[in-house]
Design a protein around this motif. Structure first.
Motif, mmCIF file in Angstrom:
data_model
loop_
_atom_site.group_PDB
_atom_site.id
_atom_site.type_symbol
_atom_site.label_atom_id
_atom_site.label_comp_id
_atom_site.label_asym_id
_atom_site.label_seq_id
_atom_site.Cartn_x
_atom_site.Cartn_y
_atom_site.Cartn_z
ATOM 1 N N PRO A 1 0.836 -1.203 0.000
ATOM 2 C CA PRO A 1 0.000 0.000 0.000
ATOM 3 C C PRO A 1 0.870 1.252 0.000
ATOM 4 O O PRO A 1 1.910 1.290 0.664
ATOM 5 N N LEU A 2 0.459 2.263 -0.759
ATOM 6 C CA LEU A 2 1.295 3.457 -0.899
ATOM 7 C C LEU A 2 1.489 4.204 0.413
ATOM 8 O O LEU A 2 2.525 4.841 0.618
ATOM 9 N N ASP A 3 0.504 4.161 1.321
ATOM 10 C CA ASP A 3 0.664 4.905 2.577
ATOM 11 C C ASP A 3 1.695 4.246 3.495
ATOM 12 O O ASP A 3 2.635 4.884 3.956
ATOM 13 N N ALA A 4 1.573 2.946 3.722
ATOM 14 C CA ALA A 4 2.492 2.256 4.631
ATOM 15 C C ALA A 4 3.855 1.996 3.990
ATOM 16 O O ALA A 4 4.815 1.660 4.689
ATOM 17 N N ALA A 5 3.944 2.157 2.667
ATOM 18 C CA ALA A 5 5.239 2.004 1.991
ATOM 19 C C ALA A 5 6.051 3.294 2.019
ATOM 20 O O ALA A 5 7.276 3.261 1.872
ATOM 21 N N ALA A 6 5.383 4.451 2.208
ATOM 22 C CA ALA A 6 6.084 5.733 2.103
ATOM 23 C C ALA A 6 7.336 5.818 2.987
ATOM 24 O O ALA A 6 8.414 6.197 2.499
ATOM 25 N N PRO A 7 7.265 5.453 4.277
ATOM 26 C CA PRO A 7 8.471 5.591 5.112
ATOM 27 C C PRO A 7 9.610 4.644 4.728
ATOM 28 O O PRO A 7 10.738 4.825 5.194
ATOM 29 N N LEU A 8 9.338 3.651 3.884
ATOM 30 C CA LEU A 8 10.426 2.807 3.411
ATOM 31 C C LEU A 8 11.444 3.616 2.609
ATOM 32 O O LEU A 8 12.620 3.269 2.553
ATOM 33 N N LEU A 9 11.000 4.732 2.010
ATOM 34 C CA LEU A 9 11.871 5.532 1.145
ATOM 35 C C LEU A 9 12.945 6.268 1.920
ATOM 36 O O LEU A 9 13.927 6.744 1.347
ATOM 37 N N CYS A 10 12.790 6.405 3.242
ATOM 38 C CA CYS A 10 13.868 6.962 4.075
ATOM 39 C C CYS A 10 14.180 6.006 5.217
ATOM 40 O O CYS A 10 15.254 5.440 5.280
ATOM 41 N N ILE B 1 2.077 2.695 10.629
ATOM 42 C CA ILE B 1 1.898 4.139 10.441
ATOM 43 C C ILE B 1 0.642 4.661 11.127
ATOM 44 O O ILE B 1 -0.261 3.905 11.471
ATOM 45 N N GLU B 2 0.644 5.981 11.303
ATOM 46 C CA GLU B 2 -0.551 6.710 11.714
ATOM 47 C C GLU B 2 -0.778 7.783 10.653
ATOM 48 O O GLU B 2 0.080 8.631 10.433
ATOM 49 N N LEU B 3 -1.921 7.694 9.976
ATOM 50 C CA LEU B 3 -2.221 8.617 8.886
ATOM 51 C C LEU B 3 -2.763 9.929 9.441
ATOM 52 O O LEU B 3 -3.611 9.932 10.335
ATOM 53 N N VAL B 4 -2.251 11.052 8.919
ATOM 54 C CA VAL B 4 -2.743 12.365 9.350
ATOM 55 C C VAL B 4 -3.136 13.181 8.116
ATOM 56 O O VAL B 4 -2.570 13.017 7.034
ATOM 57 N N ARG C 1 5.380 5.779 12.666
ATOM 58 C CA ARG C 1 5.667 6.808 11.671
ATOM 59 C C ARG C 1 4.371 7.513 11.289
ATOM 60 O O ARG C 1 3.380 6.865 10.962
ATOM 61 N N PHE C 2 4.400 8.842 11.336
ATOM 62 C CA PHE C 2 3.290 9.604 10.774
ATOM 63 C C PHE C 2 3.437 9.649 9.255
ATOM 64 O O PHE C 2 4.541 9.819 8.728
ATOM 65 N N VAL C 3 2.314 9.512 8.574
ATOM 66 C CA VAL C 3 2.283 9.682 7.129
ATOM 67 C C VAL C 3 1.164 10.664 6.796
ATOM 68 O O VAL C 3 0.025 10.505 7.251
ATOM 69 N N ILE C 4 1.510 11.694 6.009
ATOM 70 C CA ILE C 4 0.508 12.703 5.629
ATOM 71 C C ILE C 4 -0.268 12.209 4.412
ATOM 72 O O ILE C 4 0.325 11.796 3.410
ATOM 73 N N ASP C 5 -1.573 12.268 4.518
ATOM 74 C CA ASP C 5 -2.453 11.886 3.407
ATOM 75 C C ASP C 5 -2.599 13.105 2.493
ATOM 76 O O ASP C 5 -3.563 13.863 2.590
#
Length: 348
Positions: free
Chosen positions: A147-156, A315-318, A338-342
């Motif tokens: 999923p794109l949201d939970a994958a985002a923090p993998l990039l850093c 993650i926690e989506l904000v 990890r917070f992820v901004i929607d």
């Protein structure tokens, strides 16, 4: 093109709406409609100018996932509609020995995704924005299974711990890994260690984290780093340590946990020097190694492995309205993990 984003304007670190210009899509570029952007501790440091190098206004964000909306004439690896990600780096010379060895993350002309200066003289703005234009070399493909949201923090967070694991041979099963700090980077290091067949020990100042480390993340062991008896009992028990703590601390007690010839990989960036006593180094023939975000080759390998092993971030989506509240919570480590901004979602 005109783009809407969220920027810190001064050292208060408060994010506010910001309209700015990005370049038009060039022949080597990919334009991405940003869907999600993770929130990294580095964002906090830059927004508040903790390192004294911030160029305001700063648009943070280097854990970006989204969908391709345009590709340049020279781009062959991506097409409109592809699910992609962008991490910490958006430019390098691509012509030095390091770049030729797929180690462009150490190039002298490395440019960061935000608060960097591109070769055309423009300042880079990051993923707290609705659109990103990036040279295709610095775009990664996100496996369909993630999923794109939970994958985002993998990039850093993900690649920052994966890179030293690969460099120091931690991807082979059978070894023992200590993970210092159970935050955004630490929890991914635990997941990687378990997926790659390592025995994983979490090392934390917080006894309250033992239950989640063992039960949620399946860590094999847990050490409270302020408990001298626990630390002494685990002397010379680990092959590797990944230290993710972004605050000043001493490496001495951690080095004592390593076996002879063990390796400690430092991946965090405290704003004050860390303590490195010589005795635990020389009496154990140990190595302290530093590592920043990985190369694009490593990043794609990491993402593909995550797709195979179904590894994502917790993650926690904000919403974009909640960025400042999330930043305040991040400053006091009140997030799992990890917070992820929607950025592109309905919650805005």
């Amino acid at each position: 093109m005109e783009v809407a984003g969220w920027a810190a304007m001064n050292e208060s670190g408060k994010a506010e709406p910001f309209i700015f210009k990005r370049r038009e899509n060039g022949v080597d570029d990919v334009t991405i409609k940003v869907q999600y952007c993770g929130m990294c501790h580095t964002d906090l440091h830059f927004m508040k100018n903790d390192w004294g190098i911030t160029m305001y206004p700063v648009v943070p964000g280097h854990e970006v996932t989204g969908v391709v909306t345009e590709v340049g004439a020279n781009v062959s690896g991506f097409k409109v509609g592809d699910r992609v990600g962008v991490g910490c780096i958006v430019e390098a010379c691509l012509d030095c020995d390091l770049c030729h060895r797929s180690e462009e993350n150490y190039c002298d002309k490395l440019v960061l995704t935000y608060n960097g200066i591109l070769s055309d003289g423009s300042v880079t703005y990051g993923g707290y924005s609705e659109t990103l234009v990036v040279h295709s070399k610095f775009v990664a493909r996100i496996p369909d299974s993630l999923p794109l949201d939970a994958a985002a923090p993998l990039l850093c967070a993900g690649i920052t711990v994966f890179s030293p694991m690969k460099q120091h041979g931690m991807l082979q099963s059978g070894g023992s890994l200590g993970v210092v700090g159970l935050g955004g980077l630490g929890h991914i290091a635990v997941k990687f260690g378990k997926a790659f067949g390592l025995r994983v020990t979490v090392i934390s100042t917080s006894p309250a984290k033992e239950k989640e480390a063992r039960e949620s993340l399946k860590a094999d062991d847990f050490i409270v780093s302020t408990d001298q008896k626990q630390m002494q009992a685990k002397t010379r028990s680990l092959d590797y340590i990944i230290d993710t703590v972004p605050a000043k601390h001493s490496l001495g007690p951690l080095l004592d946990l390593l076996k002879v010839k063990g390796v400690l990989a430092l991946v965090a960036a405290p704003d004050q020097p860390i303590e490195l006593p010589s005795f635990p180094l020389i009496f154990g023939r140990r190595t302290v190694s530093g590592s920043i975000s990985g190369s694009m080759k490593e990043t794609q390998e990491m993402l593909d492995l995550c797709g195979e092993h179904n590894i994502t971030c917790d993650i926690e989506l904000v919403s974009t309205d909640g960025i400042n509240e999330a930043l305040a919570r991040l400053a006091r480590n009140d997030v799992r993990y990890r917070f992820v901004i929607d950025i592109g979602g309905d919650s805005n």
